[in-house]
Design an enzyme around this catalytic site. Structure first.
Site, PDB file in Angstrom:
ATOM      1  N   ARG A   1       0.842  -1.199   0.000  1.00  0.00           N
ATOM      2  CA  ARG A   1       0.000   0.000   0.000  1.00  0.00           C
ATOM      3  C   ARG A   1       0.870   1.239   0.000  1.00  0.00           C
ATOM      4  NH1 ARG A   1      -5.176   0.280   0.659  1.00  0.00           N
ATOM      5  NH2 ARG A   1      -5.075   2.347   1.581  1.00  0.00           N
TER       6      ARG A   1
ATOM      7  N   ASN B   1      12.020   0.103   4.064  1.00  0.00           N
ATOM      8  CA  ASN B   1      11.379  -0.741   3.052  1.00  0.00           C
ATOM      9  C   ASN B   1      12.448  -1.491   2.270  1.00  0.00           C
ATOM     10  OD1 ASN B   1       9.226  -1.681   1.324  1.00  0.00           O
ATOM     11  ND2 ASN B   1       9.870  -0.194  -0.216  1.00  0.00           N
TER      12      ASN B   1
ATOM     13  N   HIS C   1      12.869  -2.833  -1.671  1.00  0.00           N
ATOM     14  CA  HIS C   1      12.265  -2.755  -3.008  1.00  0.00           C
ATOM     15  C   HIS C   1      13.071  -3.654  -3.947  1.00  0.00           C
ATOM     16  CE1 HIS C   1      10.082  -1.066  -6.369  1.00  0.00           C
ATOM     17  NE2 HIS C   1      11.230  -0.964  -7.001  1.00  0.00           N
TER      18      HIS C   1
ATOM     19  N   THR D   1      10.257   7.722   2.340  1.00  0.00           N
ATOM     20  CA  THR D   1       9.784   9.108   2.314  1.00  0.00           C
ATOM     21  C   THR D   1       8.446   9.114   1.580  1.00  0.00           C
ATOM     22  OG1 THR D   1      10.892   9.546   0.219  1.00  0.00           O
ATOM     23  CG2 THR D   1      12.158   9.998   2.220  1.00  0.00           C
TER      24      THR D   1
HETATM   25  C1  GRF Z   1       9.500  -8.633  -1.985  1.00  0.00           C
HETATM   26  O1  GRF Z   1       9.962  -8.911  -3.272  1.00  0.00           O
HETATM   27  C2  GRF Z   1       9.811  -7.211  -1.595  1.00  0.00           C
HETATM   28  O2  GRF Z   1      10.979  -6.733  -2.173  1.00  0.00           O
HETATM   29  C3  GRF Z   1       8.638  -6.455  -2.147  1.00  0.00           C
HETATM   30  O3  GRF Z   1       7.536  -7.296  -1.962  1.00  0.00           O
HETATM   31  C4  GRF Z   1       7.972  -8.650  -1.918  1.00  0.00           C
HETATM   32  C5  GRF Z   1       7.483  -9.221  -0.625  1.00  0.00           C
HETATM   33  O4  GRF Z   1       7.726 -10.591  -0.500  1.00  0.00           O
HETATM   34  N1  GRF Z   1       8.523  -5.169  -1.497  1.00  0.00           N
HETATM   35  P1  GRF Z   1       7.495 -11.311   0.899  1.00  0.00           P
HETATM   36  O5  GRF Z   1       6.041 -11.059   1.294  1.00  0.00           O
HETATM   37  O6  GRF Z   1       8.444 -10.734   1.883  1.00  0.00           O
HETATM   38  O7  GRF Z   1       7.729 -12.759   0.616  1.00  0.00           O
END
Ligand code: GRF
Length: 219
Positions: free
Chosen positions: A91, A107, A109, A141
């Protein structure tokens, strides 16, 4: 003991890696809450199986993003977290929420930011024809997939890769860099200066932190 709250929406493999790393290394970190915006997120089971308190805050029950984020912030504040960890939390967060948890929100990414923001990052990487890809741990951010970078991991892209194969290669590295980056941040080893992360080299507890990790095939 540092207090972590983890926000999830789905699978929870990063949550699992984090819980395992905390246990394995004996870091003085307690995950005090795992909160999902989706009632059926498989990650909730992972947390419960390890005796971690879980909560569901279903975003569909709120009128708008602002109302959901206000409720989420309130719930989080009752736990006084040192850090809020986004682990597959699907989200967008409001600017107000990001400001309230400024430098307390992290986070991961699945791309080498600032390349390939948003969704379907592995397909974006294949479409762009890049030779290396990876993942990034960053402070959050208000701007999407932006913020001071704590750590990155680099993986090769092979000519016959599909998005799924590439995603699996990246995910393995996510599980390595996210826990150590979180621990390094919480230990005080990393600090923020002029919107960039400085590695001071030592912290309150050992983390084996490396701000840049290479996939074994690249080493
Ligand atoms: C991961 O690839 C992460 O980088 C991204 O969402 C995915 C989450 O996977 N933000 P999980 O739920 O931790 O298995």
């Amino acid at each position: 003991m540092k207090r972590l709250a983890v926000l999830i929406s789905g699978r929870g493999s990063n949550l699992d890696a984090l819980l395992s790393a905390i246990q394995r290394h004996g870091w003085p970190i307690a995950v005090v809450a795992v909160i999902s915006n989706r009632p059926n997120a498989p990650g909730l089971e992972i947390a419960r199986a390890k005796g971690i308190a879980t909560e569901v805050l279903d975003h569909t029950q709120f009128q708008n993003r602002k109302a959901f984020d206000a409720a989420l912030a309130q719930k989080l504040e009752t736990q006084s977290p040192d850090l809020v960890v986004l682990a597959g939390f699907m989200r967008l967060l409001t600017a107000e929420f990001c400001a309230r948890f400024r430098n307390r929100l992290v986070n991961i990414h699945p791309s080498l930011l600032p390349a390939f923001k948003g969704l379907e990052t592995h397909q974006q990487a294949l479409d762009a024809g890049v030779r290396v890809h990876g993942c990034t741990v960053h402070l959050v951010t208000a701007e999407l997939d932006h913020g001071p970078i704590l750590a990155q991991a680099i993986v090769p892209v092979h000519p016959d890769d599909t998005a799924e194969v590439l995603a699996a290669r990246v995910l393995k590295m996510e599980h390595e860099i996210y826990p150590t980056a979180i621990a390094a941040w919480l230990s005080g080893q990393l600090m923020i200066q002029d919107d960039r992360i400085i590695n001071r080299g030592e912290g309150a507890f050992p983390t084996e932190f490396r701000s840049c990790r290479l996939h074994p095939d690249l080493a």
